[in-house]
Write a protein that holds these residues in place. Sequence first.
Motif, mmCIF file in Angstrom:
data_model
loop_
_atom_site.group_PDB
_atom_site.id
_atom_site.type_symbol
_atom_site.label_atom_id
_atom_site.label_comp_id
_atom_site.label_asym_id
_atom_site.label_seq_id
_atom_site.Cartn_x
_atom_site.Cartn_y
_atom_site.Cartn_z
ATOM 1 N N SER A 92 30.144 27.533 40.772
ATOM 2 C CA SER A 92 28.750 27.429 40.321
ATOM 3 C C SER A 92 27.867 28.610 40.715
ATOM 4 C CB SER A 92 28.128 26.123 40.816
ATOM 5 O OG SER A 92 28.671 25.026 40.125
ATOM 6 N N PRO A 93 27.956 29.150 41.949
ATOM 7 C CA PRO A 93 27.080 30.298 42.270
ATOM 8 C C PRO A 93 27.269 31.476 41.322
ATOM 9 C CG PRO A 93 28.016 29.383 44.279
ATOM 10 C CD PRO A 93 28.711 28.708 43.139
ATOM 11 N N GLY A 94 28.520 31.818 41.024
ATOM 12 C CA GLY A 94 28.776 32.911 40.094
ATOM 13 C C GLY A 94 28.305 32.578 38.693
ATOM 14 N N VAL A 141 47.970 29.951 42.064
ATOM 15 C CA VAL A 141 47.073 28.956 42.638
ATOM 16 C C VAL A 141 45.640 29.458 42.512
ATOM 17 C CG1 VAL A 141 48.809 28.093 44.246
ATOM 18 C CG2 VAL A 141 47.302 29.962 44.941
ATOM 19 N N LEU A 142 44.702 28.570 42.754
ATOM 20 C CA LEU A 142 43.301 28.959 42.690
ATOM 21 C C LEU A 142 42.984 30.032 43.729
ATOM 22 C CD1 LEU A 142 41.604 25.463 42.306
ATOM 23 C CD2 LEU A 142 41.362 27.357 40.680
ATOM 24 N N PRO A 143 42.181 31.010 43.368
ATOM 25 C CA PRO A 143 41.754 32.016 44.351
ATOM 26 C C PRO A 143 40.814 31.384 45.364
ATOM 27 C CG PRO A 143 40.568 32.305 42.294
ATOM 28 C CD PRO A 143 41.609 31.261 42.035
ATOM 29 N N PRO A 144 40.503 32.086 46.452
ATOM 30 C CA PRO A 144 39.539 31.565 47.423
ATOM 31 C C PRO A 144 38.172 31.390 46.771
ATOM 32 C CG PRO A 144 40.025 33.875 47.858
ATOM 33 C CD PRO A 144 41.007 33.421 46.834
ATOM 34 N N PRO A 145 37.241 30.706 47.451
ATOM 35 C CA PRO A 145 35.923 30.444 46.851
ATOM 36 C C PRO A 145 35.221 31.675 46.304
ATOM 37 C CG PRO A 145 36.190 29.117 48.826
ATOM 38 C CD PRO A 145 37.388 30.003 48.749
ATOM 39 N N TRP A 146 35.314 32.825 47.021
ATOM 40 C CA TRP A 146 34.636 34.018 46.506
ATOM 41 C C TRP A 146 35.262 34.486 45.199
ATOM 42 C CZ3 TRP A 146 37.447 38.342 45.590
ATOM 43 C CH2 TRP A 146 38.666 38.488 46.284
ATOM 44 N N VAL A 151 34.983 34.742 39.107
ATOM 45 C CA VAL A 151 35.408 34.299 37.783
ATOM 46 C C VAL A 151 34.273 33.538 37.107
ATOM 47 C CG1 VAL A 151 36.996 32.782 36.535
ATOM 48 C CG2 VAL A 151 37.844 34.216 38.397
ATOM 49 N N GLY A 152 33.574 32.717 37.873
ATOM 50 C CA GLY A 152 32.440 31.976 37.332
ATOM 51 C C GLY A 152 31.356 32.894 36.803
ATOM 52 N N GLY A 153 31.150 34.039 37.476
ATOM 53 C CA GLY A 153 30.154 34.995 37.007
ATOM 54 C C GLY A 153 30.479 35.526 35.623
ATOM 55 N N GLY A 154 31.754 35.865 35.404
ATOM 56 C CA GLY A 154 32.164 36.348 34.088
ATOM 57 C C GLY A 154 32.041 35.279 33.021
#
Length: 217
Positions: A92-94, A141-146, A151-154
């Motif tokens: 969500s932040p990204g 696997v899923l990357p770390p939160p950062w 990815v969310g930013g893109g």
Amino acid sequence: VAELTIDPLFIAELLLMGLATGFLAGLLGIGGGMIQVPFLTTMLAHRGVAGELSIKMAIATAMATIVFTSLASVRAHHHRGAVRWDIVRAMSPGILVGGLVAGAGMFALVKGPALGVIFALFVGYSATQMLFNRKPRATRVLPPPWGQAAVGGGIGLLSGLVGAGGAFMTVPFMTWCNVPLHSAVGTAAALGFPIALASTLGYVIGGWSLPPSIPGA
């Protein structure tokens, strides 16, 4: 504030489109932006809105409605236990930053015809993926939160430009990262809310200083 003269036929068209979009949102977990944008663009153009503006108005309006359709969709998926809230919190932040940048910055800079081409290419790509059932293989696997935030930013940026809720990007990403499909779909529905909220706020900020451009305003 600029206002478009609303006639009874226009109200009926909007109601019909809203009913269809709401039904599909609840049934399939989609935001409905890719359904609404072509129809809204045509409806606005027929009422004298310039082509340069109609596509932008349609995308911004469609994204604003996704704020509400996403709430209905995520409620249904949450009751089925299909939402990975840890992924929602990480991405969500990204997504919020990407949506704001798209709405307040890039959306204003990209010309209407170019925006229409971007939208058409995005829809064409998504339709091809669905038609041929092309799903990414679960290879990591899923990357770390950062990393999820990046990815969310893109995703937020592209979704803000085309007026989509992001499921056509978030679902393949999560599937690729070994998230079960039912959880990926439910989580994508939850991510549609911050995408729509940030993009809509960005559109308001980006268009605040624009002069009235609607006939009769």
